[in-house]
Design a protein around this motif. Structure first.
Motif, PDB file in Angstrom:
ATOM      1  N   ILE A  39     -21.381  60.556 -25.054  1.00 40.07           N
ATOM      2  CA  ILE A  39     -21.090  59.669 -23.923  1.00 40.07           C
ATOM      3  C   ILE A  39     -22.391  59.297 -23.226  1.00 40.07           C
ATOM      4  N   ARG A  40     -22.487  58.019 -22.832  1.00 41.13           N
ATOM      5  CA  ARG A  40     -23.606  57.564 -22.018  1.00 41.13           C
ATOM      6  C   ARG A  40     -23.017  57.001 -20.729  1.00 41.13           C
ATOM      7  N   PRO A  41     -23.851  56.852 -19.708  1.00 40.32           N
ATOM      8  CA  PRO A  41     -23.335  56.310 -18.441  1.00 40.32           C
ATOM      9  C   PRO A  41     -22.555  55.007 -18.627  1.00 40.32           C
ATOM     10  N   VAL A  42     -22.988  54.175 -19.588  1.00 41.50           N
ATOM     11  CA  VAL A  42     -22.287  52.896 -19.813  1.00 41.50           C
ATOM     12  C   VAL A  42     -20.817  53.145 -20.171  1.00 41.50           C
ATOM     13  N   PHE A  46     -20.606  54.308 -14.869  1.00 44.25           N
ATOM     14  CA  PHE A  46     -21.331  54.717 -13.671  1.00 44.25           C
ATOM     15  C   PHE A  46     -21.912  53.479 -12.988  1.00 44.25           C
ATOM     16  N   PRO A  47     -22.131  53.585 -11.667  1.00 43.79           N
ATOM     17  CA  PRO A  47     -22.637  52.402 -10.971  1.00 43.79           C
ATOM     18  C   PRO A  47     -24.005  51.978 -11.512  1.00 43.79           C
ATOM     19  N   GLY A  48     -24.208  50.694 -11.588  1.00 39.85           N
ATOM     20  CA  GLY A  48     -25.515  50.181 -11.986  1.00 39.85           C
ATOM     21  C   GLY A  48     -25.734  50.082 -13.485  1.00 39.85           C
ATOM     22  N   ILE A  49     -24.749  50.435 -14.287  1.00 35.14           N
ATOM     23  CA  ILE A  49     -24.938  50.400 -15.732  1.00 35.14           C
ATOM     24  C   ILE A  49     -25.005  48.965 -16.251  1.00 35.14           C
ATOM     25  N   LEU A  50     -25.711  48.800 -17.379  1.00 35.51           N
ATOM     26  CA  LEU A  50     -25.771  47.491 -18.022  1.00 35.51           C
ATOM     27  C   LEU A  50     -25.461  47.646 -19.514  1.00 35.51           C
ATOM     28  N   PRO A  51     -24.450  46.967 -19.983  1.00 35.05           N
ATOM     29  CA  PRO A  51     -24.147  47.054 -21.411  1.00 35.05           C
ATOM     30  C   PRO A  51     -25.183  46.291 -22.247  1.00 35.05           C
ATOM     31  N   LEU A  88      -9.609  54.438 -19.718  1.00 34.80           N
ATOM     32  CA  LEU A  88     -10.476  53.268 -19.582  1.00 34.80           C
ATOM     33  C   LEU A  88     -11.247  53.375 -18.262  1.00 34.80           C
ATOM     34  N   PRO A  89     -12.308  54.196 -18.249  1.00 39.66           N
ATOM     35  CA  PRO A  89     -12.962  54.492 -16.969  1.00 39.66           C
ATOM     36  C   PRO A  89     -13.503  53.255 -16.256  1.00 39.66           C
ATOM     37  N   LYS A  90     -13.862  52.223 -16.989  1.00 36.03           N
ATOM     38  CA  LYS A  90     -14.428  51.041 -16.342  1.00 36.03           C
ATOM     39  C   LYS A  90     -13.385  50.207 -15.608  1.00 36.03           C
TER      40      LYS A  90
END
Ligand code: ADP
Ligand code: MG
Length: 489
Positions: A39-42, A46-51, A88-90
């Motif tokens: 798992i990565r923050p994306v 997590f806030p501020g992530i960029l795919p 679906l955490p996002k």
């Protein structure tokens, strides 16, 4: 002709398993490892992530699009499909479902069903991310986020399929395509293939080309096995036919149902009228990007040989039957094993016989994959060579085969350790032939060359003395000659 015609459209999801990383993050694409380890923050939103788009996943998607005879887009972008679910955490899934131009559009696939060629039109192919996986155990649910962000291809067909057989044959065809393109293991047991199945029936005397004549679409969500697809379709055909017969079919609304394996029925979930509104919009963090002509050409040039191509090669160049060729190409890993065998000089017919016979039955019986099979193509060649050179008989070959797998030894070692070497030396066999005749002189003098049983007795004695190791055809040739000599004296 039956009164009703069935129309089936499939939405087939296949996970891309062969990229190193996920589709928008750098986490490993390997969700079978320890839960929640990839798992990565994306993936966790997590806030501020960029795919970041995985180029390899896009390449694989474009290659599939080409094989499906779809048009490829000039630009690509993604959109958010918004809904809430614990897996679906996002709070949204990145997909290409509505406005963006998907990775493939308006194609067609030709496949075989019960020996007949069928064509199904492809509405679109799109690239999206998978959700996490949840397991429901008694009163708790566990979630494994390893699967969140795994690249997923969704293929949407037009409703051109007409029976459960056709639907399953199409899915098998696509599984083979994904395997041969080295995109996915496409293993439904691992949950890599999942389907939504749309079924309706219409009066057979109406024109099928006119969508106004089609029946009301019933969507069956998330069917996880090909057997499930078959049973769900057959159940739906029966259920809908009943509604036609009792006159209530035309009142039916579009509906989403689910397949219940246990009861073998489909169960209503919701009517399309209260369908979820996903509020799609374009993902702002992934800029629209151009797909260059050069890249497309490059991808097209490197499309690997598909099952169909290999089948033709086996029939036309190797002289194998259509039946054998079909079995050999059905699973790519089996076909790869066969190809490797040929490439190291194994006789084509022998290799085909062993793979389709002993090897496949061993794998099926023991439920193992050829990737975990102890006997390498090199060992198979060794075994075939031992038989060809008459070092062992073909009957002994089978024993050596099992012994190899049981003791984890190569064929030569087994033959040595078991003392299975055939005696092929004529002088050595001749000595034994003479010995046997001397011990049975009375019988030898009355030997009747016309009576096949008479010879069998003498050969039997030779075999007894050599513990079955004398080469039977040499023993038989020498024995017959010696006996005929005695009789004619
Ligand atoms: P929706 O807008 O509800 O998603 P689509 O028209 O996009 O529906 O079709 C989704 C799937 O349903 C496609 O695979 C399509 O082939 C299939 N489908 C559409 N109409 C029918 C029908 N009358 N019978 C069976 N399948 C259908
Ligand atoms: Mg989808």
């Amino acid at each position: 002709m039956s009164k009703y015609k069935t129309k089936i459209g499939l939405e087939m999801h296949c996970e891309i398993s062969e990229t190193k990383t996920k589709v928008f993050s750098s986490a490993a694409n390997s969700y079978s490892s320890i839960p929640n380890s990839n798992i990565r923050p994306v993936d966790m939103a997590f806030p501020g992530i960029l795919p970041v788009v995985n180029k390899e996943a896009v390449r694989m998607a474009l290659m599939t699009s080409m094989v499906l005879n779809c048009s490829q887009p000039e630009y690509m972008y993604f959109e958010r499909k918004n809904y809430y679910y614990p897996d679906l955490p996002k709070g949204f899934q990145l997909t290409q479902e509505t406005k963006p131009i998907p990775v493939g559009i308006y194609g067609k696939v030709v496949f075989e069903c019960n020996g007949e060629e069928k064509t199904v039109r492809v509405n679109n192919l799109h690239l999206e991310e998978d959700a996490a996986s949840s397991d429901h155990l008694y009163d708790i649910t566990t979630i494994d986020y390893n699967r969140a962000g795994v690249p997923l291809l969704e293929l949407v067909t037009e409703p051109d399929l007409h029976s459960a057989d056709e639907a399953v044959a199409f899915l098998e065809h696509m599984r083979s395509v994904y395997q041969y393109l080295n995109i996915s293991e496409a293993d439904s047991k691992k949950g890599q293939i999942r389907c939504d199945v749309n079924v309706s029936i219409m009066d057979s005397d109406l024109d099928e080309e006119d969508p106004n004549n089609w029946g009301t679409k019933i969507e069956i969500k998330n069917v996880n096995s090909f057997g499930g697809v078959r049973d769900a379709i057959n159940y739906e055909i029966k259920r809908q036919t009943k509604l036609k017969e009792n006159g209530t079919y035309d009142d039916m609304e579009q509906q989403t149902r689910r397949w219940d394996e246990e009861s073998g029925t489909t169960i209503a979930m919701r009517s399309k009228v209260d369908a979820v509104d996903y509020k799609y919009f374009v993902e702002p963090n992934i800029p629209k990007f151009k797909i260059s002509k050069e890249w497309l050409n490059e991808i097209r040039k490197n499309i690997p040989e598909l099952a169909y191509d290999r089948k033709k090669k086996y029939m036309n160049e190797y002289g194998l039957s259509e039946y054998d060729s079909n079995i050999l190409v059905k699973e790519k890993d089996i076909s790869d094993y066969f190809e490797k065998s040929i490439s190291i000089g194994t006789d084509v017919k022998q290799a085909a016989n062993w793979v389709n016979g002993m090897i496949l039955s061993y794998l099926n019986y023991n439920e193992i994959s050829i990737k975990d099979f102890f006997m390498t193509p090199e060992m198979l060649k060794e075994l075939i060579d031992l038989i060809e050179s008459k070092t062992i008989s073909s009957k002994q070959g089978k024993d050596v085969f099992y012994k190899c797998l049981e003791d984890k030894k190569d064929p030569k070692q087994v033959v040595k350790d078991e003392g299975m070497m055939q005696i092929t030396d004529e002088n050595q066999i001749m000595d034994i032939v003479k010995e046997v005749i001397n011990e049975n002189l009375e019988q030898a003098r009355t030997f009747d060359p016309q009576n096949p049983k008479a010879l069998d007795y003498f050969i039997g004695q030779v075999m007894k003395k050599t513990r079955g190791k004398a080469n039977p055809s040499i023993a038989s040739k020498l024995m017959r000659a010696e006996l005929e000599k005695i009789v004619s004296e």
